[in-house]
Write a protein that holds these residues in place. Structure first.
Motif, PDB file in Angstrom:
ATOM      1  N   VAL A 184       0.863  -1.179   0.000  1.00 62.89           N
ATOM      2  CA  VAL A 184       0.000   0.000   0.000  1.00 62.89           C
ATOM      3  C   VAL A 184       0.898   1.226   0.000  1.00 62.89           C
ATOM      4  O   VAL A 184       1.713   1.397   0.911  1.00 62.89           O
ATOM      5  N   LEU A 185       0.783   2.061  -1.020  1.00 60.75           N
ATOM      6  CA  LEU A 185       1.516   3.322  -1.098  1.00 60.75           C
ATOM      7  C   LEU A 185       0.524   4.430  -0.804  1.00 60.75           C
ATOM      8  O   LEU A 185      -0.379   4.714  -1.606  1.00 60.75           O
ATOM      9  N   THR A 186       0.663   5.057   0.351  1.00 62.53           N
ATOM     10  CA  THR A 186      -0.378   5.961   0.823  1.00 62.53           C
ATOM     11  C   THR A 186      -0.561   7.178  -0.070  1.00 62.53           C
ATOM     12  O   THR A 186      -1.673   7.666  -0.249  1.00 62.53           O
ATOM     13  N   HIS A 187       0.527   7.686  -0.644  1.00 62.76           N
ATOM     14  CA  HIS A 187       0.418   8.825  -1.568  1.00 62.76           C
ATOM     15  C   HIS A 187       1.758   8.955  -2.297  1.00 62.76           C
ATOM     16  O   HIS A 187       2.801   8.516  -1.790  1.00 62.76           O
ATOM     17  N   PRO A 188       1.749   9.548  -3.495  1.00 60.93           N
ATOM     18  CA  PRO A 188       2.955   9.509  -4.344  1.00 60.93           C
ATOM     19  C   PRO A 188       3.973  10.600  -4.045  1.00 60.93           C
ATOM     20  O   PRO A 188       4.331  11.402  -4.897  1.00 60.93           O
ATOM     21  N   HIS A 189       4.452  10.640  -2.809  1.00 63.85           N
ATOM     22  CA  HIS A 189       5.580  11.493  -2.461  1.00 63.85           C
ATOM     23  C   HIS A 189       6.826  10.624  -2.360  1.00 63.85           C
ATOM     24  O   HIS A 189       6.765   9.468  -1.924  1.00 63.85           O
ATOM     25  N   LEU A 190       7.967  11.180  -2.729  1.00 61.59           N
ATOM     26  CA  LEU A 190       9.198  10.419  -2.804  1.00 61.59           C
ATOM     27  C   LEU A 190       9.525   9.720  -1.493  1.00 61.59           C
ATOM     28  O   LEU A 190       9.997   8.590  -1.487  1.00 61.59           O
ATOM     29  N   ASP A 191       9.288  10.377  -0.357  1.00 60.27           N
ATOM     30  CA  ASP A 191       9.655   9.776   0.923  1.00 60.27           C
ATOM     31  C   ASP A 191       8.753   8.608   1.305  1.00 60.27           C
ATOM     32  O   ASP A 191       8.958   7.970   2.345  1.00 60.27           O
ATOM     33  N   HIS A 192       7.762   8.307   0.454  1.00 59.48           N
ATOM     34  CA  HIS A 192       6.890   7.154   0.680  1.00 59.48           C
ATOM     35  C   HIS A 192       6.976   6.121  -0.444  1.00 59.48           C
ATOM     36  O   HIS A 192       6.660   4.955  -0.218  1.00 59.48           O
ATOM     37  N   VAL A 244      -0.243  -3.864  -5.790  1.00 63.39           N
ATOM     38  CA  VAL A 244       0.091  -2.599  -5.131  1.00 63.39           C
ATOM     39  C   VAL A 244      -1.138  -1.711  -5.157  1.00 63.39           C
ATOM     40  O   VAL A 244      -1.737  -1.488  -6.215  1.00 63.39           O
ATOM     41  N   VAL A 245      -1.532  -1.220  -3.988  1.00 61.08           N
ATOM     42  CA  VAL A 245      -2.667  -0.316  -3.849  1.00 61.08           C
ATOM     43  C   VAL A 245      -2.122   1.103  -3.706  1.00 61.08           C
ATOM     44  O   VAL A 245      -1.225   1.345  -2.885  1.00 61.08           O
ATOM     45  N   TRP A 305      -3.749  -1.070  -8.128  1.00 62.31           N
ATOM     46  CA  TRP A 305      -5.153  -0.827  -7.797  1.00 62.31           C
ATOM     47  C   TRP A 305      -5.284   0.518  -7.086  1.00 62.31           C
ATOM     48  O   TRP A 305      -4.424   0.908  -6.299  1.00 62.31           O
ATOM     49  N   ARG A 306      -6.385   1.209  -7.349  1.00 68.06           N
ATOM     50  CA  ARG A 306      -6.704   2.456  -6.641  1.00 68.06           C
ATOM     51  C   ARG A 306      -7.451   2.130  -5.344  1.00 68.06           C
ATOM     52  O   ARG A 306      -8.375   1.311  -5.350  1.00 68.06           O
ATOM     53  N   ALA A 307      -7.033   2.759  -4.265  1.00 72.40           N
ATOM     54  CA  ALA A 307      -7.684   2.520  -2.975  1.00 72.40           C
ATOM     55  C   ALA A 307      -9.098   3.068  -2.979  1.00 72.40           C
ATOM     56  O   ALA A 307      -9.360   4.163  -3.491  1.00 72.40           O
ATOM     57  N   VAL A 308     -10.025   2.304  -2.418  1.00 75.46           N
ATOM     58  CA  VAL A 308     -11.415   2.719  -2.278  1.00 75.46           C
ATOM     59  C   VAL A 308     -11.823   2.475  -0.840  1.00 75.46           C
ATOM     60  O   VAL A 308     -11.532   1.415  -0.264  1.00 75.46           O
ATOM     61  N   ARG A 309     -12.480   3.428  -0.271  1.00 73.29           N
ATOM     62  CA  ARG A 309     -12.911   3.311   1.125  1.00 73.29           C
ATOM     63  C   ARG A 309     -13.768   2.055   1.317  1.00 73.29           C
ATOM     64  O   ARG A 309     -14.679   1.778   0.538  1.00 73.29           O
ATOM     65  N   GLY A 310     -13.474   1.284   2.334  1.00 73.90           N
ATOM     66  CA  GLY A 310     -14.228   0.067   2.615  1.00 73.90           C
ATOM     67  C   GLY A 310     -13.514  -1.199   2.186  1.00 73.90           C
ATOM     68  O   GLY A 310     -13.929  -2.297   2.577  1.00 73.90           O
ATOM     69  N   MET A 311     -12.466  -1.114   1.367  1.00 72.76           N
ATOM     70  CA  MET A 311     -11.709  -2.307   0.997  1.00 72.76           C
ATOM     71  C   MET A 311     -11.131  -2.953   2.256  1.00 72.76           C
ATOM     72  O   MET A 311     -10.688  -2.261   3.171  1.00 72.76           O
ATOM     73  N   ARG A 312     -11.128  -4.293   2.279  1.00 72.60           N
ATOM     74  CA  ARG A 312     -10.653  -4.996   3.472  1.00 72.60           C
ATOM     75  C   ARG A 312      -9.963  -6.291   3.054  1.00 72.60           C
ATOM     76  O   ARG A 312     -10.436  -7.000   2.165  1.00 72.60           O
ATOM     77  N   VAL A 336      -3.843   7.324   1.783  1.00 74.07           N
ATOM     78  CA  VAL A 336      -4.643   6.157   2.153  1.00 74.07           C
ATOM     79  C   VAL A 336      -4.487   5.940   3.654  1.00 74.07           C
ATOM     80  O   VAL A 336      -3.374   5.850   4.171  1.00 74.07           O
ATOM     81  N   VAL A 337      -5.620   5.865   4.355  1.00 75.72           N
ATOM     82  CA  VAL A 337      -5.626   5.646   5.798  1.00 75.72           C
ATOM     83  C   VAL A 337      -6.110   4.223   6.059  1.00 75.72           C
ATOM     84  O   VAL A 337      -7.145   3.804   5.531  1.00 75.72           O
ATOM     85  N   LEU A 338      -5.348   3.485   6.872  1.00 75.38           N
ATOM     86  CA  LEU A 338      -5.644   2.078   7.120  1.00 75.38           C
ATOM     87  C   LEU A 338      -5.917   1.835   8.593  1.00 75.38           C
ATOM     88  O   LEU A 338      -5.203   2.356   9.470  1.00 75.38           O
ATOM     89  N   LEU A 339      -6.946   1.026   8.857  1.00 67.38           N
ATOM     90  CA  LEU A 339      -7.197   0.507  10.195  1.00 67.38           C
ATOM     91  C   LEU A 339      -6.723  -0.947  10.209  1.00 67.38           C
ATOM     92  O   LEU A 339      -7.144  -1.752   9.373  1.00 67.38           O
ATOM     93  N   VAL A 340      -5.854  -1.260  11.140  1.00 73.29           N
ATOM     94  CA  VAL A 340      -5.285  -2.602  11.243  1.00 73.29           C
ATOM     95  C   VAL A 340      -5.784  -3.249  12.527  1.00 73.29           C
ATOM     96  O   VAL A 340      -5.706  -2.647  13.609  1.00 73.29           O
ATOM     97  N   ARG A 341      -6.317  -4.467  12.385  1.00 69.47           N
ATOM     98  CA  ARG A 341      -6.724  -5.266  13.551  1.00 69.47           C
ATOM     99  C   ARG A 341      -5.903  -6.553  13.579  1.00 69.47           C
ATOM    100  O   ARG A 341      -5.712  -7.183  12.553  1.00 69.47           O
ATOM    101  N   TRP A 342      -5.447  -6.907  14.758  1.00 66.07           N
ATOM    102  CA  TRP A 342      -4.704  -8.150  14.911  1.00 66.07           C
ATOM    103  C   TRP A 342      -5.475  -9.102  15.826  1.00 66.07           C
ATOM    104  O   TRP A 342      -6.088  -8.670  16.817  1.00 66.07           O
ATOM    105  N   SER A 343      -5.429 -10.371  15.476  1.00 69.81           N
ATOM    106  CA  SER A 343      -6.070 -11.389  16.309  1.00 69.81           C
ATOM    107  C   SER A 343      -5.078 -12.504  16.564  1.00 69.81           C
ATOM    108  O   SER A 343      -4.076 -12.652  15.859  1.00 69.81           O
ATOM    109  N   GLY A 344      -5.387 -13.334  17.555  1.00 68.72           N
ATOM    110  CA  GLY A 344      -4.489 -14.413  17.937  1.00 68.72           C
ATOM    111  C   GLY A 344      -4.564 -15.577  16.989  1.00 68.72           C
ATOM    112  O   GLY A 344      -5.259 -15.538  15.955  1.00 68.72           O
ATOM    113  N   PRO A 345      -3.868 -16.687  17.287  1.00 66.95           N
ATOM    114  CA  PRO A 345      -3.824 -17.848  16.385  1.00 66.95           C
ATOM    115  C   PRO A 345      -5.195 -18.437  16.140  1.00 66.95           C
ATOM    116  O   PRO A 345      -6.069 -18.435  17.012  1.00 66.95           O
TER     117      PRO A 345
END
Length: 826
Positions: free
Chosen positions: A576-584, A600-601, A627-634, A667-676
């Motif tokens: 996921v490339l949040t926006h096309p700036h060189l430092d990213h 690559v999103v 791919w272009r990021a779209v709100r709601g993709m998971r 692109v803003v991402l929400l990350v959830r982690w779960s156990g095994p």
């Protein structure tokens, strides 16, 4: 050391010191020193003559003193003329007025392209040494011939050669004190070539281009390093290889030195001997080969200096006497300083002289002591490597404030491959204009040697404490001297030497075995790593053994690749490339290097278009879906579930300028982690994963369906929740407030937007409720990141900031059902 070498060493050192000091002084100081030394030399000569008439000898001390005074007088005179040349006349006067001018100049050395350490777009700069020939200012026009430095955008400079004449426009400024140039010209726009290079430079470029073309049959990392190893052409060198070579203490191999010429001359002499040529003919052939190599490497001042150093090495090699080599080295230093006193202030010159001197003086003695304990060939290789490193280490401390602890073993292992790579590469360059097929045949075995050097550099760079921080300047030098004195005292006795050897072996074993066990990297149970890539973002999310999702790639390929390599990541199902700036996005090639990548999103925003277009071309060349990021993709990968929260395609990003508009389209991402997963569910998931590059499926595709083809993720069942993180790209206040209106989820970890800049909405930060705040920021940046007001605000909200500029790589790990933060340390 006998009287002969000593008689030349003292004048050489005196000449060097005189040039080093007088280059920073006014002309009158050089004249005064020259006159004083000349008068003292005449007086000393007269006293020696009177003593000889009375029947006494001239005396060794008198001869040495006379040689020192004469060399100082000559050097001071030359320096005075040089300082007068660069401090008087129309060009220095215009520089003091910072006048806007048009300059016709002749390039005197290869343009050096320097990447900008940060920023949103590529702003490489070119540093070019030249001689100004015609300077035009408002109502003024001067015909001159003085050295200047041109500094400006890199565009247009890469293809230009030394001896070429160009017209440039810009503003003159004064040179730094002690720099033997009349002015620095800040160039505006690309150069305008108004003349071609000389015949020698054209011939050199034909040979170099042939070597580059022949090297195309090699893998990417080898094809870039081989021209650098042979002739110092690093224009196509892989950034990761460059970084590894520097960390491992092998970067000197890509600079043309006397060693390169000595290797070529030695190979030619060996072939001539087998051919039965007489000694005189062999000598001529060796000289011709060295001159041909100098042309191939381009006869710049540094290459000509290497040619002289190579001849010094040849003298020592041919006579087998270190004293002859020391005398030749001293005479060379004297001659070069008189020819170009500016060399006295160049680190490259000092490193070359010290390394050559160490090899000539120390290596034979150490070799003789070692060969009773090991084979002569190994003893010689070890003695040469250790001697060279020992004498240049004080210079490295002064220059860079570090100790290359891996340099000796790395150089020892890489050295056997240098000679075959150099000889075969040189032969390929000479052969390429005649037969490219033959040149490619020669390049292939050279690639094996280069591959070995790359492998050594990579392993050495990954060693714990490969390069240790050390105080710079006089303090670091004093500390190094004290350590050397202690070492000398300890090593004087045989028993103490054995004890020290055992202690060193134990320390090495601890560094190689115990440290990785006690402080392993990556830490067990890691879920997220914020990579230390300088001024930029690069985040890695765990996706299973050997797999990870990468969010942004930092400004350069090398650090991104190194971080993934340290984490053992071989497959990247999603970037996921949040926006096309060189430092990213600048480090994307490092992510792609040697890894299978699913897709690559990217942000729907295409500002700035240059970086966005460059990313698209890289992905098309690698045949990776974009791919272009779209709100709601998971998606879900292993323990990690990723959801796109922003941007909303129906809302135009806002901001105070182009940079802010691009940041707010992150692109803003929400990350959830779960156990095994339960055993049965995990087994079923493994059965349906498919090939590595396309395992799983999109869990919740957005409307439009364009992103569904590519099949990326699929484990519907989740284990026990571990925690959450919000990865907010470079959002600024406008986009943060918009996201706040839509509802900001409460999380455990916040990737602080925009490297901790001051443009943060306090309500947005508070709404996240995070306990840990990760700040990806470079130790050297001119943006003031992170802002102190932001750090105070984070602490006031109960968040603990973790910064990559202070802590290096930062990992979020699962520990006993909760999240914890582990830092790697710089």
């Amino acid at each position: 050391m006998g009287a002969g070498p000593a008689a030349l060493v003292a004048p050489a050192l005196a000449s060097w010191l005189a040039a080093l000091v007088l280059l920073t002084c006014p002309v009158v100081a050089g004249v005064a020193v020259a006159l004083t030394a000349a008068v003292a030399a005449v007086a000393l000569r007269a006293a020696a003559s009177r003593r000889r008439r009375r029947g006494g000898g001239p005396g060794t001390a008198a001869r040495a003193g006379l040689a020192v005074l004469a060399s100082v007088a000559v050097t001071a005179t030359v320096v005075a003329f040089r300082v007068h040349e660069v401090t008087t006349g129309p060009v220095p006067d215009l520089a003091r007025r910072q006048a806007a001018v048009s300059v016709e100049a002749e390039i005197t050395d290869d343009p050096r392209i320097r990447p900008h350490p940060g920023g949103v777009t590529r702003r490489d700069t070119a540093v070019v040494r030249a001689r100004a020939l015609l300077v035009s200012a408002t109502r003024e026009r001067y015909v001159v011939d003085v050295p200047i430095v041109l500094l400006g955008p890199a565009a247009g400079w890469r293809s230009l050669l030394p001896s070429q004449r160009v017209r440039v426009r810009g503003r003159l400024g004064p040179a730094r004190p002690g720099e033997p140039v009349a002015a620095v010209l800040l160039v505006r726009g690309p150069p305008e070539p108004i003349g071609g290079p000389s015949a020698v430079q054209r011939a050199a470029e034909v040979l170099r281009a042939g070597l580059r073309e022949a090297s195309d049959v090699l893998p990417d990392d080898q094809r870039g390093l081989l021209p650098g190893l042979v002739v110092g052409d690093v224009s196509h060198m892989d950034e990761e290889v460059r970084l590894d070579m520097t960390t491992a203490g092998l970067s000197h191999l890509t600079a043309v030195s006397g060693t390169n010429l000595a290797i070529v001359a030695g190979a030619v002499l060996t072939l001539s001997r087998f051919a039965g040529l007489p000694l005189a003919v062999r000598a001529v052939v060796a000289v011709v080969a060295m001159i041909a190599f100098s042309i191939l490497a381009r006869p710049s001042p540094s290459v000509l200096r290497a040619l002289v150093m190579g001849m010094v090495a040849a003298v020592a090699l041919g006579t087998g006497r270190a004293r002859d080599g020391v005398a030749a080295l001293s005479a060379t230093v004297l001659g070069l300083l008189v020819f170009d006193p500016g060399l006295a202030r160049e680190w490259g010159f000092a490193l070359s002289v010290f390394a050559t001197g160490g090899i000539l003086v120390l290596a034979p003695r150490w070799r003789d002591r070692l060969q009773g304990r090991m084979p002569r060939l190994l003893a010689e290789a070890l003695a040469v490597t250790v001697a060279a490193q020992a004498v240049v280490t004080p210079l490295l401390v002064l220059m860079a404030g570090r100790l290359d602890l891996s340099a000796i073993p790395a150089n020892l292992l890489a050295e056997p491959a240098v000679a075959p790579a150099t000889v075969l590469g040189f032969a390929a360059a000479v052969t390429a204009p005649i037969s490219m097929d033959v040149a490619r045949l020669l390049v292939r075995p050279a690639g094996w040697a280069v591959g070995w050097i790359i492998a050594v550099a990579e392993r050495a760079a990954d060693l714990p404490f490969a390069a240790a921080e050390w105080p710079g300047g006089a303090l670091g030098l004093a500390a190094l001297a004290a350590m050397a004195l202690v070492g000398w005292v300890v090593l004087r006795g045989r028993a103490r030497r054995r004890f020290a050897a055992a202690l060193a072996a134990g320390a090495l074993l601890t560094a190689l075995v115990a440290v990785p066990v006690v402080s392993p990297w990556p830490p067990p149970g890691w879920l997220l790593v914020a990579c230390d890539v300088g001024q930029g973002d690069a985040l890695v999310l765990a996706a299973g053994p050997g797999r990870a999702v990468v969010v942004d790639a930092g400004p350069a390929p090398g650090p991104a690749n190194r971080c993934l390599r340290a984490l053992g990541v071989r497959q990247v199902p999603l970037v996921v490339l949040t926006h096309p700036h060189l430092d990213h996005v600048g480090g994307l090639p490092g992510v792609l290097r040697g890894r299978s990548v699913g897709a690559v999103v990217v942000s729907p925003g295409r500002v700035p278009e240059g970086e966005a277009g460059r990313v698209s071309r890289q992905l098309q060349a690698a045949r990776i879906p974009e791919w272009r990021a779209v709100r709601g993709m998971r998606w879900r990968f292993g323990p990690t579930e990723i959801t796109v929260l922003a941007p909303d395609p129906g809302t135009a990003p806002q901001g105070t300028g182009e940079g802010s508009i691009a940041n707010n389209a992150s692109v803003v991402l929400l990350v959830r982690w779960s156990g095994p997963l339960p055993t049965a569910t995990a087994h079923a998931a493994r059965q349906t994963e498919g090939p590595p590059e396309a395992r799983g499926r999109l869990v919740s595709p957005a409307a439009g369906g364009a992103q569904e083809e590519g099949a990326l993720g699929a484990q519907e069942d989740q284990g026990a929740p571990l925690g959450t993180a919000l990865l907010a790209g470079d959002l600024e206040t406008e986009a943060q407030e918009a996201l706040l209106r839509d509802g900001v989820p409460r999380v455990d970890v916040l990737k602080v937007p925009h490297h901790g800049s001051s443009r943060q909405a306090p309500a947005f930060l508070a709404a996240t409720g995070a306990r840990a705040a990760l700040v990806s920021v470079g130790a050297v940046n001119d943006y003031g990141h992170p802002a102190q007001v932001t750090l105070r605000r984070l602490r006031g909200l109960g968040m603990r900031p973790y910064r990559t500029d202070l802590s290096g790589d930062i990992a979020v790990v699962a520990a006993h059902g909760h999240l914890a933060v582990v830092v790697r340390g710089r």
